[in-house]
Design a protein around this motif. Structure first.
Motif, PDB file in Angstrom:
ATOM      1  N   LYS A 100       0.823  -1.212   0.000  1.00  0.00           N
ATOM      2  CA  LYS A 100       0.000   0.000   0.000  1.00  0.00           C
ATOM      3  C   LYS A 100       0.858   1.264   0.000  1.00  0.00           C
ATOM      4  O   LYS A 100       0.554   2.225  -0.711  1.00  0.00           O
ATOM      5  CB  LYS A 100      -0.937   0.000   1.211  1.00  0.00           C
ATOM      6  N   VAL A 101       1.942   1.248   0.779  1.00  0.00           N
ATOM      7  CA  VAL A 101       2.832   2.413   0.813  1.00  0.00           C
ATOM      8  C   VAL A 101       3.498   2.607  -0.544  1.00  0.00           C
ATOM      9  O   VAL A 101       3.569   3.728  -1.057  1.00  0.00           O
ATOM     10  CB  VAL A 101       3.892   2.259   1.931  1.00  0.00           C
ATOM     11  N   VAL A 102       3.973   1.525  -1.146  1.00  0.00           N
ATOM     12  CA  VAL A 102       4.635   1.623  -2.450  1.00  0.00           C
ATOM     13  C   VAL A 102       3.663   2.141  -3.496  1.00  0.00           C
ATOM     14  O   VAL A 102       3.990   3.040  -4.275  1.00  0.00           O
ATOM     15  CB  VAL A 102       5.230   0.258  -2.865  1.00  0.00           C
ATOM     16  N   ILE A 103       2.461   1.592  -3.530  1.00  0.00           N
ATOM     17  CA  ILE A 103       1.478   2.026  -4.527  1.00  0.00           C
ATOM     18  C   ILE A 103       1.119   3.490  -4.320  1.00  0.00           C
ATOM     19  O   ILE A 103       1.028   4.256  -5.285  1.00  0.00           O
ATOM     20  CB  ILE A 103       0.227   1.114  -4.482  1.00  0.00           C
ATOM     21  N   ALA A 104       0.929   3.906  -3.077  1.00  0.00           N
ATOM     22  CA  ALA A 104       0.605   5.319  -2.816  1.00  0.00           C
ATOM     23  C   ALA A 104       1.753   6.226  -3.252  1.00  0.00           C
ATOM     24  O   ALA A 104       1.519   7.243  -3.915  1.00  0.00           O
ATOM     25  CB  ALA A 104       0.306   5.522  -1.332  1.00  0.00           C
ATOM     26  N   TYR A 105       2.980   5.864  -2.905  1.00  0.00           N
ATOM     27  CA  TYR A 105       4.146   6.680  -3.275  1.00  0.00           C
ATOM     28  C   TYR A 105       4.278   6.780  -4.795  1.00  0.00           C
ATOM     29  O   TYR A 105       4.451   7.875  -5.345  1.00  0.00           O
ATOM     30  CB  TYR A 105       5.417   6.079  -2.672  1.00  0.00           C
ATOM     31  N   GLY A 118       3.797   9.752  -9.704  1.00  0.00           N
ATOM     32  CA  GLY A 118       3.229   9.734 -11.055  1.00  0.00           C
ATOM     33  C   GLY A 118       2.322  10.937 -11.300  1.00  0.00           C
ATOM     34  O   GLY A 118       2.347  11.541 -12.378  1.00  0.00           O
ATOM     35  N   PHE A 119       1.535  11.298 -10.290  1.00  0.00           N
ATOM     36  CA  PHE A 119       0.684  12.488 -10.408  1.00  0.00           C
ATOM     37  C   PHE A 119       1.533  13.753 -10.572  1.00  0.00           C
ATOM     38  O   PHE A 119       1.213  14.622 -11.380  1.00  0.00           O
ATOM     39  CB  PHE A 119      -0.227  12.603  -9.180  1.00  0.00           C
ATOM     40  N   ILE A 132       4.506  13.893 -11.861  1.00  0.00           N
ATOM     41  CA  ILE A 132       5.072  13.843 -13.208  1.00  0.00           C
ATOM     42  C   ILE A 132       4.053  14.371 -14.212  1.00  0.00           C
ATOM     43  O   ILE A 132       4.392  15.152 -15.105  1.00  0.00           O
ATOM     44  CB  ILE A 132       5.525  12.412 -13.558  1.00  0.00           C
ATOM     45  N   LEU A 133       2.809  13.953 -14.078  1.00  0.00           N
ATOM     46  CA  LEU A 133       1.761  14.467 -14.970  1.00  0.00           C
ATOM     47  C   LEU A 133       1.554  15.964 -14.782  1.00  0.00           C
ATOM     48  O   LEU A 133       1.386  16.707 -15.759  1.00  0.00           O
ATOM     49  CB  LEU A 133       0.442  13.737 -14.712  1.00  0.00           C
ATOM     50  N   LEU A 134       1.561  16.409 -13.542  1.00  0.00           N
ATOM     51  CA  LEU A 134       1.332  17.816 -13.242  1.00  0.00           C
ATOM     52  C   LEU A 134       2.424  18.703 -13.848  1.00  0.00           C
ATOM     53  O   LEU A 134       2.137  19.785 -14.350  1.00  0.00           O
ATOM     54  CB  LEU A 134       1.263  18.002 -11.719  1.00  0.00           C
ATOM     55  N   PHE A 135       3.662  18.246 -13.801  1.00  0.00           N
ATOM     56  CA  PHE A 135       4.793  19.023 -14.319  1.00  0.00           C
ATOM     57  C   PHE A 135       5.334  18.428 -15.616  1.00  0.00           C
ATOM     58  O   PHE A 135       6.525  18.538 -15.900  1.00  0.00           O
ATOM     59  CB  PHE A 135       5.901  19.094 -13.267  1.00  0.00           C
ATOM     60  N   SER A 136       4.473  17.819 -16.409  1.00  0.00           N
ATOM     61  CA  SER A 136       4.921  17.156 -17.638  1.00  0.00           C
ATOM     62  C   SER A 136       5.563  18.123 -18.634  1.00  0.00           C
ATOM     63  O   SER A 136       6.392  17.709 -19.439  1.00  0.00           O
ATOM     64  CB  SER A 136       3.750  16.428 -18.297  1.00  0.00           C
ATOM     65  N   ASN A 137       5.224  19.407 -18.558  1.00  0.00           N
ATOM     66  CA  ASN A 137       5.831  20.376 -19.470  1.00  0.00           C
ATOM     67  C   ASN A 137       7.306  20.610 -19.160  1.00  0.00           C
ATOM     68  O   ASN A 137       8.048  21.102 -20.004  1.00  0.00           O
ATOM     69  CB  ASN A 137       5.064  21.696 -19.435  1.00  0.00           C
ATOM     70  N   ARG A 138       7.767  20.244 -17.963  1.00  0.00           N
ATOM     71  CA  ARG A 138       9.169  20.424 -17.567  1.00  0.00           C
ATOM     72  C   ARG A 138       9.982  19.124 -17.642  1.00  0.00           C
ATOM     73  O   ARG A 138      11.193  19.158 -17.450  1.00  0.00           O
ATOM     74  CB  ARG A 138       9.250  20.930 -16.128  1.00  0.00           C
ATOM     75  N   ILE A 139       9.323  18.008 -17.854  1.00  0.00           N
ATOM     76  CA  ILE A 139       9.986  16.703 -17.748  1.00  0.00           C
ATOM     77  C   ILE A 139      10.007  16.023 -19.114  1.00  0.00           C
ATOM     78  O   ILE A 139       8.954  15.747 -19.695  1.00  0.00           O
ATOM     79  CB  ILE A 139       9.262  15.804 -16.723  1.00  0.00           C
ATOM     80  N   GLU A 140      11.225  15.756 -19.589  1.00  0.00           N
ATOM     81  CA  GLU A 140      11.359  14.985 -20.821  1.00  0.00           C
ATOM     82  C   GLU A 140      10.929  13.552 -20.544  1.00  0.00           C
ATOM     83  O   GLU A 140      11.118  13.046 -19.447  1.00  0.00           O
ATOM     84  CB  GLU A 140      12.811  14.972 -21.287  1.00  0.00           C
ATOM     85  N   HIS A 141      10.385  12.913 -21.516  1.00  0.00           N
ATOM     86  CA  HIS A 141       9.985  11.507 -21.427  1.00  0.00           C
ATOM     87  C   HIS A 141       8.999  11.255 -20.289  1.00  0.00           C
ATOM     88  O   HIS A 141       9.007  10.192 -19.669  1.00  0.00           O
ATOM     89  CB  HIS A 141      11.217  10.601 -21.260  1.00  0.00           C
ATOM     90  N   CYS A 183       5.519   7.862 -16.601  1.00  0.00           N
ATOM     91  CA  CYS A 183       4.164   7.518 -16.130  1.00  0.00           C
ATOM     92  C   CYS A 183       3.833   6.059 -16.449  1.00  0.00           C
ATOM     93  O   CYS A 183       3.248   5.356 -15.615  1.00  0.00           O
ATOM     94  CB  CYS A 183       3.130   8.447 -16.758  1.00  0.00           C
ATOM     95  N   ALA A 184       4.225   5.599 -17.634  1.00  0.00           N
ATOM     96  CA  ALA A 184       3.991   4.197 -17.986  1.00  0.00           C
ATOM     97  C   ALA A 184       4.763   3.280 -17.030  1.00  0.00           C
ATOM     98  O   ALA A 184       4.244   2.230 -16.613  1.00  0.00           O
ATOM     99  CB  ALA A 184       4.414   3.939 -19.424  1.00  0.00           C
ATOM    100  N   GLY A 185       5.966   3.680 -16.662  1.00  0.00           N
ATOM    101  CA  GLY A 185       6.736   2.904 -15.697  1.00  0.00           C
ATOM    102  C   GLY A 185       6.066   2.847 -14.341  1.00  0.00           C
ATOM    103  O   GLY A 185       6.061   1.803 -13.680  1.00  0.00           O
ATOM    104  N   HIS A 186       5.463   3.950 -13.929  1.00  0.00           N
ATOM    105  CA  HIS A 186       4.767   3.982 -12.641  1.00  0.00           C
ATOM    106  C   HIS A 186       3.542   3.083 -12.665  1.00  0.00           C
ATOM    107  O   HIS A 186       3.276   2.368 -11.691  1.00  0.00           O
ATOM    108  CB  HIS A 186       4.396   5.415 -12.275  1.00  0.00           C
ATOM    109  N   VAL A 187       2.814   3.104 -13.762  1.00  0.00           N
ATOM    110  CA  VAL A 187       1.655   2.214 -13.894  1.00  0.00           C
ATOM    111  C   VAL A 187       2.126   0.758 -13.871  1.00  0.00           C
ATOM    112  O   VAL A 187       1.518  -0.093 -13.218  1.00  0.00           O
ATOM    113  CB  VAL A 187       0.859   2.528 -15.180  1.00  0.00           C
ATOM    114  N   ALA A 188       3.234   0.480 -14.562  1.00  0.00           N
ATOM    115  CA  ALA A 188       3.766  -0.885 -14.580  1.00  0.00           C
ATOM    116  C   ALA A 188       4.165  -1.338 -13.178  1.00  0.00           C
ATOM    117  O   ALA A 188       3.917  -2.498 -12.797  1.00  0.00           O
ATOM    118  CB  ALA A 188       4.961  -0.966 -15.530  1.00  0.00           C
ATOM    119  N   VAL A 189       4.772  -0.455 -12.394  1.00  0.00           N
ATOM    120  CA  VAL A 189       5.158  -0.816 -11.017  1.00  0.00           C
ATOM    121  C   VAL A 189       3.916  -1.147 -10.201  1.00  0.00           C
ATOM    122  O   VAL A 189       3.899  -2.139  -9.457  1.00  0.00           O
ATOM    123  CB  VAL A 189       5.979   0.314 -10.356  1.00  0.00           C
ATOM    124  N   ILE A 190       2.870  -0.348 -10.338  1.00  0.00           N
ATOM    125  CA  ILE A 190       1.635  -0.611  -9.585  1.00  0.00           C
ATOM    126  C   ILE A 190       1.040  -1.959  -9.987  1.00  0.00           C
ATOM    127  O   ILE A 190       0.605  -2.743  -9.130  1.00  0.00           O
ATOM    128  CB  ILE A 190       0.622   0.536  -9.777  1.00  0.00           C
TER     129      ILE A 190
END
Length: 147
Positions: free
Chosen positions: A52-57, A62-63, A65-74, A79-86
């Motif tokens: 539960k802690v890992v999934i929440a973190y 991931g959120f 990353i989405l919020l600041f996606s204009n500043r983050i390459e790739h 985000c796909a990696g975060h979904v894969a981890v979950i």
């Protein structure tokens, strides 16, 4: 005299409000449906506190990353990696008590692997999400306190 001089163990104990004492016995049906529901609950393999802690973190980062996606390459790959981890964490929790000891071992020890990966990820994300560095200010505070 409602409730005066009586204890909770007395048969005539009364309560005011939505819950009232009753002398009726409720019997639980133990038919085939209840056995199937019990087996389904056992097979659902609830998440451990570490899961539960890992999934929440991972979801919070991931959120961000989405919020600041204009500043983050790739950002899409991250985000796909975060979904894969979950997904992997959820599947490991489900398969943990199988007859395969390797899966149980992986479920028990994956958080240790994630510590290094998330640390490396944060060294990449922090300067992009918050470009101002506080290291010098924190070092000065530390020096003033501890000399």
């Amino acid at each position: 005299m409602k409730g005066r001089g009586r204890r909770a163990g007395d048969r005539e104990f009364e309560r005011e409000g939505p819950v009232a004492a009753t002398s009726q016995t409720v019997e639980v049906e133990r038919g085939p449906e209840s056995i199937e529901n019990h087996e389904a609950r056992l097979n659902s393999r609830p998440l451990s506190p570490a899961d539960k802690v890992v999934i929440a973190y991972v979801a919070i980062v991931g959120f961000l990353i989405l919020l600041f996606s204009n500043r983050i390459e790739h950002w899409g790959l991250l985000c796909a990696g975060h979904v894969a981890v979950i997904v992997v964490v959820t599947m490991l929790a489900r398969w943990d008590r199988s007859s395969r000891p390797a899966l149980s071992f992986a479920h028990g020890w994956y958080p240790i692997l994630l510590i290094g990966l998330t640390y490396k990820e944060l060294t990449y994300l922090i300067p992009r999400i918050h470009p101002r560095d506080f290291d010098a200010a924190l070092a000065a505070i530390d020096y003033r306190i501890f000399g």
